[in-house]
Design a protein around this motif. Structure first.
Motif, PDB file in Angstrom:
ATOM      1  N   SER A   1       0.851  -1.187   0.000  1.00 38.82           N
ATOM      2  CA  SER A   1       0.000   0.000   0.000  1.00 38.82           C
ATOM      3  C   SER A   1       0.890   1.240   0.000  1.00 38.82           C
ATOM      4  O   SER A   1       2.096   1.170   0.296  1.00 38.82           O
ATOM      5  CB  SER A   1      -0.898   0.010   1.233  1.00 38.82           C
ATOM      6  OG  SER A   1      -0.124   0.220   2.409  1.00 38.82           O
TER       7      SER A   1
ATOM      8  N   GLY B   1      -5.094  -3.026   4.178  1.00 41.22           N
ATOM      9  CA  GLY B   1      -6.471  -3.448   3.984  1.00 41.22           C
ATOM     10  C   GLY B   1      -6.960  -4.376   5.071  1.00 41.22           C
ATOM     11  O   GLY B   1      -6.297  -4.585   6.089  1.00 41.22           O
ATOM     12  N   THR B   2      -8.113  -4.950   4.863  1.00 43.49           N
ATOM     13  CA  THR B   2      -8.756  -5.832   5.837  1.00 43.49           C
ATOM     14  C   THR B   2      -8.164  -7.229   5.766  1.00 43.49           C
ATOM     15  O   THR B   2      -7.391  -7.562   4.855  1.00 43.49           O
ATOM     16  CB  THR B   2     -10.253  -5.921   5.558  1.00 43.49           C
ATOM     17  OG1 THR B   2     -10.431  -6.554   4.273  1.00 43.49           O
ATOM     18  CG2 THR B   2     -10.906  -4.538   5.538  1.00 43.49           C
ATOM     19  N   ARG B   3      -8.572  -8.089   6.713  1.00 47.00           N
ATOM     20  CA  ARG B   3      -8.141  -9.486   6.665  1.00 47.00           C
ATOM     21  C   ARG B   3      -8.662 -10.175   5.407  1.00 47.00           C
ATOM     22  O   ARG B   3      -7.975 -11.043   4.842  1.00 47.00           O
ATOM     23  CB  ARG B   3      -8.599 -10.232   7.913  1.00 47.00           C
ATOM     24  CG  ARG B   3      -7.782  -9.904   9.149  1.00 47.00           C
ATOM     25  CD  ARG B   3      -8.172 -10.800  10.311  1.00 47.00           C
ATOM     26  NE  ARG B   3      -7.608 -10.290  11.547  1.00 47.00           N
ATOM     27  CZ  ARG B   3      -6.391 -10.560  11.999  1.00 47.00           C
ATOM     28  NH1 ARG B   3      -5.624 -11.380  11.309  1.00 47.00           N
ATOM     29  NH2 ARG B   3      -5.956 -10.044  13.118  1.00 47.00           N
ATOM     30  N   ALA B   4      -9.861  -9.825   4.988  1.00 49.05           N
ATOM     31  CA  ALA B   4     -10.393 -10.423   3.763  1.00 49.05           C
ATOM     32  C   ALA B   4      -9.523 -10.072   2.561  1.00 49.05           C
ATOM     33  O   ALA B   4      -9.244 -10.915   1.691  1.00 49.05           O
ATOM     34  CB  ALA B   4     -11.824  -9.963   3.530  1.00 49.05           C
ATOM     35  N   GLU B   5      -9.065  -8.829   2.493  1.00 46.15           N
ATOM     36  CA  GLU B   5      -8.170  -8.422   1.404  1.00 46.15           C
ATOM     37  C   GLU B   5      -6.813  -9.102   1.530  1.00 46.15           C
ATOM     38  O   GLU B   5      -6.213  -9.513   0.526  1.00 46.15           O
ATOM     39  CB  GLU B   5      -8.024  -6.904   1.412  1.00 46.15           C
ATOM     40  CG  GLU B   5      -9.306  -6.178   1.015  1.00 46.15           C
ATOM     41  CD  GLU B   5      -9.259  -4.701   1.302  1.00 46.15           C
ATOM     42  OE1 GLU B   5      -9.915  -3.943   0.555  1.00 46.15           O
ATOM     43  OE2 GLU B   5      -8.589  -4.286   2.275  1.00 46.15           O
TER      44      GLU B   5
ATOM     45  N   ALA C   1      -7.159 -12.615   0.299  1.00 43.26           N
ATOM     46  CA  ALA C   1      -7.159 -12.669  -1.166  1.00 43.26           C
ATOM     47  C   ALA C   1      -5.738 -12.626  -1.711  1.00 43.26           C
ATOM     48  O   ALA C   1      -5.405 -13.335  -2.682  1.00 43.26           O
ATOM     49  CB  ALA C   1      -7.987 -11.519  -1.727  1.00 43.26           C
ATOM     50  N   ARG C   2      -4.873 -11.795  -1.100  1.00 49.14           N
ATOM     51  CA  ARG C   2      -3.473 -11.754  -1.537  1.00 49.14           C
ATOM     52  C   ARG C   2      -2.766 -13.064  -1.218  1.00 49.14           C
ATOM     53  O   ARG C   2      -1.963 -13.564  -2.008  1.00 49.14           O
ATOM     54  CB  ARG C   2      -2.758 -10.570  -0.892  1.00 49.14           C
ATOM     55  CG  ARG C   2      -3.164  -9.219  -1.459  1.00 49.14           C
ATOM     56  CD  ARG C   2      -2.237  -8.115  -0.996  1.00 49.14           C
ATOM     57  NE  ARG C   2      -2.312  -7.912   0.438  1.00 49.14           N
ATOM     58  CZ  ARG C   2      -3.207  -7.132   1.041  1.00 49.14           C
ATOM     59  NH1 ARG C   2      -4.117  -6.476   0.325  1.00 49.14           N
ATOM     60  NH2 ARG C   2      -3.211  -6.988   2.356  1.00 49.14           N
TER      61      ARG C   2
ATOM     62  N   ALA D   1      -8.227  -5.515  10.200  1.00 51.59           N
ATOM     63  CA  ALA D   1      -6.989  -5.469   9.427  1.00 51.59           C
ATOM     64  C   ALA D   1      -5.824  -6.084  10.193  1.00 51.59           C
ATOM     65  O   ALA D   1      -5.614  -5.776  11.365  1.00 51.59           O
ATOM     66  CB  ALA D   1      -6.660  -4.024   9.074  1.00 51.59           C
TER      67      ALA D   1
END
Length: 251
Positions: free
Chosen positions: A21, A196-200, A203-204, A238
């Motif tokens: 980021s 970002g969030t844990r969901a993001e 995804a990474r 996050a």
């Protein structure tokens, strides 16, 4: 641990999976600047430059030129295509045989690369050759006696055990560099903002751009991601973790 071939699979998802980021990039720039001389410009070496995550940043922050040395042909191709900078050049090479003249760099950065180096004493000597007297080496690596509490790793069977097997304790890293003529500087934890969030973050992770996954069987990877899906659903906040940086000086 067996060598990891970035030309085989990892190159495909690396840029997306390991993207920084703007806030993280700024945090690393501040951390590097705090450990390097105030004089500008500084000639740099980015050892294991990969897809060019840091090489253009180093040139922009410290005036360049910066040479990114990367053994993976496909990682270099992405760096050239997507992370171009007028004061940056990417060249093939290995830590044990750097394609650079003696004393040609004011500083070097090796970012999460050291655990991939097969002949570490030879690499420490090569870095000593390429950096000028008075130069600074920034070594971003994990240490077995300072392993970070990564938010995802214990979801994978034997995840922490595999992570520990990839790295060395601080005493071993220091010993290798000091035997090659380097002066010890410091070890520090750089606080990083979450990206970002844990969901993001999950995804990474699913890009499997982290080389630790190369040492796991597929069944363990599937089980780990299933567990992470449950955890992320329960706590989507996050994640953040510090980054360990070692500093060495070239006498």
């Amino acid at each position: 641990m067996r060598p990891v071939d970035y030309d085989d699979r990892l190159h495909r998802g690396y840029a997306a999976g390991r993207a920084l980021s703007d806030a993280q990039r700024a945090a690393w720039a501040r951390a590097f600047a705090a450990r390097l001389p105030a004089a500008r410009p500084l000639r740099g070496l980015d050892l294991g430059s990969g897809t060019g995550r840091f090489t253009p940043l180093l040139a922009a922050e410290f005036g360049g030129p910066v040479t990114g040395v990367e053994p993976s042909r496909r990682m270099r191709a992405q760096a050239v295509a997507h992370a171009a900078h007028p004061r940056v050049a990417y060249v093939p090479g290995r830590a044990e045989a750097l394609p650079l003249p003696d004393a040609s760099a004011d500083f070097g950065l090796s970012f999460l690369v050291w655990h991939h180096v097969r002949d570490r004493p030879a690499a420490a000597r090569e870095l000593h050759r390429v950096l000028r007297p008075g130069g600074t080496l920034l070594l971003r690596t994990e240490l077995t006696d300072r392993l970070p509490d990564l938010w995802y790793i214990d979801a994978f069977p034997r995840g922490r055990e595999i992570l520990a097997a990839l790295y060395e304790p601080l005493s071993a890293v220091r010993g290798t560099f000091e035997a090659a003529g380097w002066e010890w500087g410091s070890v520090a934890e750089v606080a990083l903002p979450p990206a970002g969030t844990r969901a993001e973050a999950l995804a990474r992770l699913r890009t499997r751009a982290f080389s630790v996954f190369e040492h796991m069987p597929e069944a363990d990877i599937e089980a780990g991601f299933a567990e992470l899906e449950r955890r992320v659903a329960a706590a989507p906040g996050a994640p953040a973790a510090p980054g360990t940086v070692l500093t060495f000086r070239r006498p």
